[in-house]
Design a protein around this motif. Structure first.
Motif, mmCIF file in Angstrom:
data_model
loop_
_atom_site.group_PDB
_atom_site.id
_atom_site.type_symbol
_atom_site.label_atom_id
_atom_site.label_comp_id
_atom_site.label_asym_id
_atom_site.label_seq_id
_atom_site.Cartn_x
_atom_site.Cartn_y
_atom_site.Cartn_z
ATOM 1 N N ASN A 119 -11.563 -6.378 -5.152
ATOM 2 C CA ASN A 119 -12.526 -5.701 -6.009
ATOM 3 C C ASN A 119 -13.358 -6.734 -6.762
ATOM 4 O O ASN A 119 -12.835 -7.755 -7.196
ATOM 5 C CB ASN A 119 -11.823 -4.793 -7.013
ATOM 6 N N LEU A 120 -14.650 -6.447 -6.904
ATOM 7 C CA LEU A 120 -15.519 -7.330 -7.671
ATOM 8 C C LEU A 120 -15.394 -7.013 -9.150
ATOM 9 O O LEU A 120 -15.123 -5.875 -9.531
ATOM 10 C CB LEU A 120 -16.976 -7.143 -7.237
ATOM 11 N N THR A 121 -15.623 -8.031 -9.978
ATOM 12 C CA THR A 121 -15.653 -7.798 -11.415
ATOM 13 C C THR A 121 -16.926 -7.029 -11.751
ATOM 14 O O THR A 121 -17.850 -6.932 -10.931
ATOM 15 C CB THR A 121 -15.660 -9.124 -12.197
ATOM 16 N N GLU A 122 -16.989 -6.518 -12.954
ATOM 17 C CA GLU A 122 -18.173 -5.778 -13.379
ATOM 18 C C GLU A 122 -19.406 -6.684 -13.330
ATOM 19 O O GLU A 122 -20.470 -6.267 -12.864
ATOM 20 C CB GLU A 122 -17.967 -5.233 -14.795
ATOM 21 N N ASP A 123 -19.285 -7.944 -13.788
ATOM 22 C CA ASP A 123 -20.414 -8.869 -13.752
ATOM 23 C C ASP A 123 -20.840 -9.172 -12.315
ATOM 24 O O ASP A 123 -22.035 -9.248 -12.018
ATOM 25 C CB ASP A 123 -20.084 -10.174 -14.474
ATOM 26 N N GLU A 124 -19.883 -9.362 -11.405
ATOM 27 C CA GLU A 124 -20.210 -9.622 -10.004
ATOM 28 C C GLU A 124 -20.940 -8.421 -9.398
ATOM 29 O O GLU A 124 -21.929 -8.575 -8.684
ATOM 30 C CB GLU A 124 -18.942 -9.922 -9.196
ATOM 31 N N THR A 125 -20.439 -7.225 -9.705
ATOM 32 C CA THR A 125 -21.059 -6.009 -9.180
ATOM 33 C C THR A 125 -22.474 -5.859 -9.723
ATOM 34 O O THR A 125 -23.405 -5.552 -8.974
ATOM 35 C CB THR A 125 -20.206 -4.774 -9.530
ATOM 36 N N LYS A 126 -22.652 -6.100 -11.020
ATOM 37 C CA LYS A 126 -23.991 -6.002 -11.603
ATOM 38 C C LYS A 126 -24.922 -7.037 -10.979
ATOM 39 O O LYS A 126 -26.109 -6.771 -10.800
ATOM 40 C CB LYS A 126 -23.924 -6.170 -13.122
ATOM 41 N N GLY A 127 -24.387 -8.204 -10.635
ATOM 42 C CA GLY A 127 -25.200 -9.225 -9.963
ATOM 43 C C GLY A 127 -25.666 -8.762 -8.603
ATOM 44 O O GLY A 127 -26.822 -8.971 -8.220
ATOM 45 N N ILE A 128 -24.785 -8.106 -7.854
ATOM 46 C CA ILE A 128 -25.159 -7.589 -6.537
ATOM 47 C C ILE A 128 -26.191 -6.474 -6.680
ATOM 48 O O ILE A 128 -27.166 -6.423 -5.931
ATOM 49 C CB ILE A 128 -23.916 -7.114 -5.759
#
Length: 158
Positions: A134-143
Motif C-alpha cells: 500500500n502507498l502512503t497518503e503522500d505517495e498516493t497524493k503524488g501519483i
C-alpha cells in the motif's frame, strides 16, 4: 554540476513567460515573497506549492519539479517505465507482468473518470498499491498530482 531547485524554478519561470516573480504570483496565488524565498533556496517549496506552480510553469512538469526539489528520485522513476498498470476491484496496482493487457480496467477507467474529485475523496474510493505494498497518503497524493499534471500537459498540447 547540477543546479539547485531555486535556479531550476527561476529558469522555468522565465522560460514560461513570467519575467518577474510578481507575474507568477498573480497567476498562481503563491505570494511573490514565497516565490523569492524559493528561488533563493531560503524556503523549500511544499509538494502542494509545486503542484500549483506546475500548472503555470509550462516549460517543465510536476515530475521535474518534484525531482528538482528532492521529493522524488529520478533514477527510481526511470527504473522500469514499461511496467503496465493492472487493477483489481477497489485498488489500482502496478504489476511487473509485461504480458498483462495494456487496456485500462474498469477500476482504472473509474479512477481516471473521477480524477477531478478531491484527493481525500479519491483516497476514500481507491486503494493504491505498488509491488503489493500500500502507498502512503503522500505517495498516493503524488501519483494523483502526477496524473493531473499529465492531463494538464495533454490539454495544453491540444
Amino acid at each position: 554540476m547540477n543546479m539547485g531547485y531555486g535556479e531550476f524554478i527561476k529558469r522555468n519561470r522565465i522560460a514560461s513567460g513570467f519575467t518577474r516573480q510578481v507575474q507568477l504570483a498573480d497567476k498562481s496565488g503563491i505570494t511573490a515573497a514565497t516565490i523569492s524565498r524559493i528561488e533563493k533556496e531560503i524556503q523549500k517549496p511544499s509538494m502542494e506549492t509545486l503542484k500549483e506552480l506546475a500548472r503555470f510553469l509550462t516549460s517543465t512538469s510536476y515530475v521535474e519539479l518534484m525531482v528538482a526539489c528532492g521529493y522524488w528520485d529520478e533514477e527510481e522513476l526511470l527504473e522500469d517505465p514499461s511496467k503496465p498498470i493492472d487493477a483489481t476491484p477497489a485498488k489500482v496496482t502496478i504489476v511487473p507482468d509485461a504480458t498483462k493487457p495494456k487496456k485500462p480496467s474498469p477500476v482504472e477507467d473509474d479512477f481516471i473518470a473521477n480524477i477531478d474529485l478531491s484527493d481525500e475523496e479519491l483516497l476514500k474510493q481507491f486503494n493504491f498499491q505498488i509491488d503489493g505494498m500500500n502507498l502512503t497518503e503522500d505517495e498516493t497524493k503524488g501519483i494523483i498530482a502526477y496524473v493531473r499534471s499529465l492531463r494538464l500537459v495533454n490539454q495544453n498540447k491540444a
